[in-house]
Motif scaffolding. Structure first.
Motif, PDB file in Angstrom:
ATOM      1  N   VAL A 183      25.765   3.746  10.194  1.00  0.00           N
ATOM      2  CA  VAL A 183      27.065   4.259   9.550  1.00  0.00           C
ATOM      3  C   VAL A 183      27.127   5.710   8.862  1.00  0.00           C
ATOM      4  N   ARG A 195      31.305   4.735  13.569  1.00  0.00           N
ATOM      5  CA  ARG A 195      30.110   4.925  13.012  1.00  0.00           C
ATOM      6  C   ARG A 195      29.694   6.525  12.548  1.00  0.00           C
ATOM      7  N   ALA A 206      27.330   2.745   2.722  1.00  0.00           N
ATOM      8  CA  ALA A 206      26.874   3.324   3.899  1.00  0.00           C
ATOM      9  C   ALA A 206      25.731   4.229   3.882  1.00  0.00           C
TER      10      ALA A 206
END
Length: 361
Positions: free
Chosen positions: A190, A33, A358
């Motif tokens: 993330v 992450r 992300a």
């Protein structure tokens, strides 16, 4: 005062124990992450674990003797908080020395870290902090009002609506205070650069060894306990339980065999997977190179101890060699890399770029 210090030590001990238990999955999640394991964030999560257990130890412990408890009712008037504050300021002297006001302040401070963790670790705001503070406080008050869910015949501590209010306020204040933490350091999303390869350092390799050690230890403990339970309750062989030979053998064979299968099939140990490293490049056939990698890791070294005698001494020597090679070989490839002729690379080296869409963590 001594009881409070003891409860603090209990909370720290339980929190650290759970931290060790959850360390390997925490490392794996962090690398996937955030792309790395940060010391600051690791300490924050450890602090959250200790805090969680501190809440329960300070509100429920020490558990009283059932023969000495005094049954109490509930304080359901929310205005009792206002009256306590008024009495504290109306009394002569410093109001902060009044027990009732000190209790209110303590209730706020007790839940302040919860709100802080909600924003910094979970990336949530005031409403979530309010709900978390109210929910946890309600769970604690309900646990007390039910005599620890029936363990005691009646409640031995008051269910206090005032505590619900001040605890919830503490969580909201903590979430507000957490706004001083830079936005880039908050949240659990993330990171956009999580898929980018990072340098292979001796520190990462040491982290691999630590994860392998912990993984092996938990597998070993699980195998040993399983065999003991099986002998005790299924086979009903008390002599074998007391002897411990079978459980000791299982505690070595099972984790060593699992490490062997994992490395032969996937080429990586538990620690390699968690830290996102892999060994590559060797003139030897891949299965043989992987077998040598296993032999130079904790699985192979521990299996060498099984025959005992001189083999146990050889295992100890190999372990010391592995530690030395960690600090003396390139990128810390260590004994597994030397035996197999392989070198370490980041598994994300083949990833083209960051994950689409992300969000920053």
């Amino acid at each position: 005062m001594e009881d409070q210090v003891l409860l603090g030590f209990i909370a720290i001990a339980i929190g650290v124990a759970f931290g060790i238990l959850l360390f390997v999955p925490f490392v794996a999640i962090s690398y996937r992450r955030r792309g790395r394991l940060g010391l600051g964030r690791t300490l924050l999560w450890l602090s959250a674990l200790i805090y969680f257990w501190a809440i329960w130890t300070y509100t429920l412990l020490p558990l009283p003797d059932p023969d000495t408890i005094r049954c109490v009712g509930a304080i359901t008037d929310p205005m009792s908080v206002v009256r306590d504050v008024q009495k504290a300021f109306a009394a002569p002297g410093n109001p902060l020395r009044q027990p009732a006001l000190l209790q209110l302040v303590f209730n706020v401070l007790l839940f302040l870290p919860l709100g802080f963790f909600v924003r910094v670790l979970a990336g949530r705001g005031i409403l979530v902090a309010l709900a978390a503070g109210f929910g946890l406080s309600l769970l604690i008050e309900t646990t007390q009002s039910t005599g620890v869910w029936g363990v005691y015949p009646c409640a031995y501590r008051f269910f206090d609506v005032g505590d619900l209010m001040t605890n919830t306020l503490g969580a909201v204040v903590g979430c507000t205070v957490a706004l001083v933490v830079p936005r880039s350091l908050r949240g659990a999303e993330v990171r956009p650069d999580a898929d980018l390869p990072r340098p292979v350092t001796r520190g990462r390799r040491a982290l691999v060894m630590l994860c392998d050690f912990l993984g092996y230890g938990f597998l070993s403990m699980g195998a040993g306990v399983t065999v003991q339970v099986w002998l005790e309750f299924v086979v009903k062989d008390r002599a074998a339980v007391l002897d411990g030979t079978l459980s000791s053998a299982a505690a070595t064979i099972v984790p060593s065999a699992l490490f062997l299968v994992l490395i032969l099939i996937g080429g990586r140990s538990i620690g390699d997977i968690a830290v996102q490293l892999r060994y590559t490049g060797s003139r030897l056939p891949a299965p043989f190179a992987r077998l040598l990698r296993w032999a130079g890791g904790i699985g192979g070294i521990s299996a060498l101890q099984l025959p005992g005698g001189i083999f146990g001494f050889a295992a100890a020597v190999l372990f010391l060699v592995a530690v030395v090679l960690l600090f003396t070989t390139r990128s810390g490839r260590g004994l597994p890399g030397v035996l197999s002729g392989q070198h370490l690379v980041d598994t994300r080296a083949d990833v083209a770029g960051p994950r689409p869409g992300a969000r920053r963590m």
